[in-house]
Design an enzyme around this catalytic site. Structure first.
Site, short mmCIF file in Angstrom:
data_model
loop_
_atom_site.label_atom_id
_atom_site.label_comp_id
_atom_site.label_asym_id
_atom_site.label_seq_id
_atom_site.Cartn_x
_atom_site.Cartn_y
_atom_site.Cartn_z
N THR A 11 -15.02 -0.10 -44.87
CA THR A 11 -15.10 0.86 -43.91
C THR A 11 -15.44 2.44 -44.31
OG1 THR A 11 -13.77 -0.41 -42.35
CG2 THR A 11 -14.18 1.81 -41.59
N SER A 139 -5.39 10.93 -44.56
CA SER A 139 -5.62 10.14 -43.61
C SER A 139 -6.45 10.62 -42.29
CB SER A 139 -4.57 9.28 -43.04
OG SER A 139 -3.89 10.12 -42.06
N CYS A 140 -7.07 10.01 -41.77
CA CYS A 140 -7.86 10.12 -40.56
C CYS A 140 -7.13 11.05 -39.39
CB CYS A 140 -8.47 9.01 -39.78
SG CYS A 140 -7.37 7.63 -39.44
N ASN A 141 -5.82 10.73 -39.12
CA ASN A 141 -5.09 11.39 -38.25
C ASN A 141 -4.80 12.63 -39.15
OD1 ASN A 141 -4.76 9.97 -35.94
ND2 ASN A 141 -3.67 8.48 -37.16
N ARG A 168 -5.35 3.67 -32.62
CA ARG A 168 -6.14 2.52 -32.23
C ARG A 168 -5.54 1.21 -33.25
NH1 ARG A 168 -5.98 1.89 -36.96
NH2 ARG A 168 -7.63 2.21 -38.59
N HIS A 194 2.93 10.92 -40.05
CA HIS A 194 2.12 11.76 -40.14
C HIS A 194 2.37 13.20 -40.41
CE1 HIS A 194 0.86 8.09 -37.63
NE2 HIS A 194 -0.18 8.21 -38.33
N GLY A 195 3.79 13.71 -39.94
CA GLY A 195 4.20 15.14 -39.99
C GLY A 195 4.41 15.33 -41.52
N HIS A 220 -8.65 7.30 -32.42
CA HIS A 220 -7.16 7.58 -32.07
C HIS A 220 -7.29 8.89 -31.04
CE1 HIS A 220 -5.81 5.72 -35.91
NE2 HIS A 220 -6.34 6.38 -36.42
N GLN A 301 -11.50 7.23 -36.32
CA GLN A 301 -10.97 6.91 -37.56
C GLN A 301 -11.77 6.65 -38.99
OE1 GLN A 301 -10.97 4.97 -34.98
NE2 GLN A 301 -11.47 2.97 -35.69
N1 LIG Z 1 -10.31 2.48 -41.63
C1 LIG Z 1 -9.64 3.57 -41.41
O1 LIG Z 1 -9.39 3.97 -40.09
C2 LIG Z 1 -9.29 4.85 -42.46
C3 LIG Z 1 -9.14 4.58 -43.61
N2 LIG Z 1 -8.70 5.35 -44.34
C4 LIG Z 1 -8.36 5.03 -45.72
O2 LIG Z 1 -9.31 4.52 -46.61
C5 LIG Z 1 -8.72 3.43 -47.39
C6 LIG Z 1 -9.41 2.32 -47.07
O3 LIG Z 1 -9.64 2.10 -46.15
P1 LIG Z 1 -10.61 1.02 -45.28
O4 LIG Z 1 -12.04 1.58 -45.67
O5 LIG Z 1 -10.27 1.07 -43.69
O6 LIG Z 1 -10.42 -0.47 -45.70
P2 LIG Z 1 -11.48 -1.56 -45.94
O7 LIG Z 1 -10.63 -2.87 -46.12
O8 LIG Z 1 -12.45 -1.57 -44.83
O9 LIG Z 1 -12.12 -1.35 -47.26
C7 LIG Z 1 -11.52 -1.47 -48.52
C8 LIG Z 1 -12.41 -2.21 -49.49
O10 LIG Z 1 -12.14 -2.48 -50.60
C9 LIG Z 1 -12.31 -3.72 -51.26
N3 LIG Z 1 -11.12 -3.98 -52.24
C10 LIG Z 1 -10.12 -4.61 -52.18
N4 LIG Z 1 -9.41 -4.66 -53.29
C11 LIG Z 1 -10.36 -4.53 -54.27
C12 LIG Z 1 -10.33 -4.31 -55.49
N5 LIG Z 1 -9.28 -4.79 -56.22
N6 LIG Z 1 -11.22 -3.54 -56.19
C13 LIG Z 1 -12.40 -3.03 -55.45
N7 LIG Z 1 -12.40 -3.11 -54.21
C14 LIG Z 1 -11.63 -3.68 -53.70
C15 LIG Z 1 -12.23 -4.56 -50.08
O11 LIG Z 1 -13.02 -5.62 -50.22
C16 LIG Z 1 -13.07 -3.76 -49.10
O12 LIG Z 1 -14.39 -3.44 -49.07
C17 LIG Z 1 -7.29 3.17 -47.21
O13 LIG Z 1 -6.60 4.17 -48.09
C18 LIG Z 1 -7.35 3.98 -45.73
O14 LIG Z 1 -6.00 4.40 -45.48
C19 LIG Z 1 -8.72 6.80 -44.25
C20 LIG Z 1 -9.12 7.07 -42.89
C21 LIG Z 1 -9.19 6.08 -42.02
O1 LIG Z 2 -5.08 6.51 -41.94
C1 LIG Z 2 -5.15 6.05 -40.82
O2 LIG Z 2 -4.25 5.84 -40.06
P1 LIG Z 2 -2.54 6.76 -40.04
O3 LIG Z 2 -2.88 8.22 -40.11
O4 LIG Z 2 -2.24 6.44 -38.52
O5 LIG Z 2 -1.93 6.15 -41.08
C2 LIG Z 2 -6.35 5.10 -40.71
O6 LIG Z 2 -6.60 5.02 -39.29
C3 LIG Z 2 -5.86 3.85 -41.18
O7 LIG Z 2 -5.00 3.20 -40.48
P2 LIG Z 2 -4.42 1.87 -40.58
O8 LIG Z 2 -3.27 1.95 -41.57
O9 LIG Z 2 -3.63 1.46 -39.14
O10 LIG Z 2 -5.48 0.94 -40.87
#
Ligand SMILES: NC(=O)C1=CN([C@@H]2O[C@H](COP(=O)(O)OP(=O)(O)OC[C@H]3O[C@@H](n4cnc5c(N)ncnc54)[C@H](O)[C@@H]3O)[C@@H](O)[C@H]2O)C=CC1
Ligand SMILES: O=C(OP(=O)(O)O)[C@H](O)COP(=O)(O)O
Length: 351
Positions: A11, A139-141, A168, A194-195, A220, A301
Site C-alpha cells: 500500500t 504513522s499516518c495518524n 478505519r 498515538h500520543g 481515519h 491513511q
Molecule cells: N496502510 C496504512 O494505512 C499505513 C501504513 N503505514 C506503515 O507502512 C508500513 C507498510 O504498511 P503497508 O504498506 O500498509 O503494508 P502492506 O502489507 O500493504 O505492504 C507491505 C509490503 O511488504 C511486503 N513484504 C512483506 N514481507 C517482506 C519482506 N520480508 N521483504 C520484502 N517485502 C516484504 C508485502 O508483501 C507487501 O507488499 C508499515 O510500517 C505501516 O505501519 C503508514 C501509514 C499508513
Molecule cells: O499507522 C497507522 O495507523 P495507527 O497510527 O493508528 O497505528 C496505519 O493506518 C496502519 O494502521 P494498522 O496498524 O491498523 O494497519
C-alpha cells in the site's frame, strides 16, 4: 539523481515509488516483491526494476513469466537509499542488511522509534533528519496530528492536546480485517500509542489520545481539542490552517460532509488512486472557545505519509531545506492549491 530503492511494494511502497518517480531530483532504482502477483506485474508495467525478496522466490517469478533483476541485496546495491515499506517489525530485521551495504534507509510508522536516528514529519522537524542515515516517517495518524499541531504550537502555544482517533478497520485491500459490524475501543488502553508517537516529533508536548476502530476503509477521522496558550479568533485560526500547504480546510460550500465525499473529490480531481495527501480539516468545525481549539479532521491513511517519505529523502541527503523540499514535492505531485482547484474555505455557502 538520487537512486531510491523501495523494499516492500504494498500500500505505502507502491505510492512512494510513484511519488519518487514524479520528482525532478530522484528516481526509482528498483522495487521488491515477495511474490509474482498483480502488484509485481504492475511494477513491471510501470517500468520499475523488479527484485524478488529472496533467492527461493526467484524461480516463482520466472515461472510466472516475470523477469527479476535479482534479490533485495542487489536492489540495495543499486540504490543510494532504501525506503523500507515492509510490514511493522520487518524493517528492523532489514536494517543490518542496509548497514552492511552502507546504505541509508527510511522506515515507516509501525517500526519502533529506535529503528532510526530520528522520527520525521516534514512540517514539524525536517532539520532533525538532515544528514541522518536512518529516519522513520511516523504513522499516518501521527503525521496528521503533527501537521495540525505544528502551526498551532508555533503561533499560539499549546498547553494540552486531547484527541480521539476514529480509526478505519483496514485498508480497502484488507478483506481479512474487521470489525464487520462493531465499534471497538482500540487500543483499549489510554492513552493510545498515538500520543507517545506524536511526542517523538514534539518531545515536550502534553498530549492524551484515545483510539476507536470502526468498520470503514476510507479514512481515519480525528476529533481534536487543543488548549492553547492564547485566545485567537476562530477565523484567524481558520486562515492560519488554510495557509498550510498540506492542510485542506474543507469549505462549507463544497458540500463535503463525509470521508466518502472527500475521496470522491480526489478522484474527480484526477488524483492517482484517488489519494488525499493532505489532512482534511472541516472549516465549520474550527472553533475556539476561550483557549480551547476544536476541529474534526480526516486522514487518508494510504496517502498522507507519501509526500513525507519524499521530503525525508531530501533531508537525509541535504538536497533542499524544508520549505523548498515541501514545495518541490507538492508541485511534482500536484498538491498545490492552484493545481487542484481546491475551493477557498473562507467563501461561505451563501456568499
Ligand atoms: N496502510 C496504512 O494505512 C499505513 C501504513 N503505514 C506503515 O507502512 C508500513 C507498510 O504498511 P503497508 O504498506 O500498509 O503494508 P502492506 O502489507 O500493504 O505492504 C507491505 C509490503 O511488504 C511486503 N513484504 C512483506 N514481507 C517482506 C519482506 N520480508 N521483504 C520484502 N517485502 C516484504 C508485502 O508483501 C507487501 O507488499 C508499515 O510500517 C505501516 O505501519 C503508514 C501509514 C499508513
Ligand atoms: O499507522 C497507522 O495507523 P495507527 O497510527 O493508528 O497505528 C496505519 O493506518 C496502519 O494502521 P494498522 O496498524 O491498523 O494497519
Amino acid at each position: 539523481m538520487l537512486q531510491v530503492g523501495v523494499n516492500g511494494y504494498g500500500t505505502i511502497g507502491k505510492r512512494v515509488a510513484d511519488a519518487v518517480r514524479a520528482q525532478p531530483d530522484m528516481t526509482i532504482a528498483g522495487v521488491t516483491k515477495t511474490s509474482p502477483d498483480f502488484a509485481a506485474e504492475g511494477a513491471r508495467t510501470a517500468g520499475y526494476p523488479l527484485y524478488a525478496c529472496d533467492e527461493e522466490s526467484v524461480d516463482e517469478f520466472h515461472a510466472a513469466g516475470l523477469a527479476v533483476d535479482g534479490t533485495v541485496g542487489d536492489m540495495v546495491d543499486a540504490s543510494d537509499v532504501v525506503v523500507d515499506a515492509t510490514p511493522g517489525g520487518v524493517g528492523a530485521e532489514y536494517r543490518p542488511l542496509y548497514e552492511a551495504r552502507d546504505t541509508p534507509a527510511v522506515f515507516q510508522g509501525a517500526e519502533a522509534p529506535d529503528v532510526a536516528e530520528t522520527s520525521f514529519n516534514a512540517r514539524a522537524n525536517f532539520d532533525d533528519a538532515r544528514d541522518a542515515d536512518y529516519v522513520r516517517v511516523v504513522s499516518c495518524n501521527t503525521t496528521g496530528l503533527s501537521r495540525l499541531l505544528a502551526p498551532l504550537a508555533e503561533t499560539y502555544g499549546i498547553e494540552k492536546v486531547r484527541t480521539t482517533l476514529v480509526r478505519r478497520g483496514g485498508d480497502p485491500t484488507q478483506s481479512d480485517r474487521g470489525p464487520i459490524n462493531d465499534i471497538l475501543p482500540d487500543p483499549v488502553e489510554v492513552p493510545s500509542h498515538h500520543g507517545p508517537d506524536v511526542q517523538t516529533i514534539f518531545p515536550d508536548l502534553s498530549i492524551d489520545t484515545l483510539g476507536l476502530t470502526v468498520p470503514a476503509t476510507l479514512m481515519h477521522l480525528h476529533s481534536v481539542n487543543v488548549t492553547l496558550e492564547s485566545t485567537p479568533d476562530s477565523r484567524d485560526v481558520c486562515d492560519l490552517l488554510d495557509a498550510e500547504s498540506r492542510l485542506f480546510v474543507v469549505p462549507e460550500r463544497s458540500g463535503i460532509g463525509s470521508c466518502g465525499q472527500l475521496r470522491e473529490y480526489a478522484r474527480d480531481a484526477g488524483r492517482p488512486r484517488g489519494d488525499v495527501w493532505e489532512n482534511c480539516v472541516w472549516g465549520e468545525s474550527i472553533t475556539v472557545e476561550e483557549r480551547d481549539f476544536y476541529c474534526f479532521q480526516a486522514i487518508h491513511q494510504e496517502a498522507d505519509v507519501v509526500p513525507e517519505n519524499v521530503d525525508a529523502l531530501r533531508a537525509m541527503f541535504d538536497m533542499a531545506d524544508a520549505e523548498e523540499s515541501v514545495a518541490r514535492t507538492n508541485a511534482a505531485l500536484g498538491l498545490e492549491r492552484d493545481g487542484d482547484a481546491r475551493p477557498d474555505p473562507r467563501v461561505a455557502a451563501d456568499d
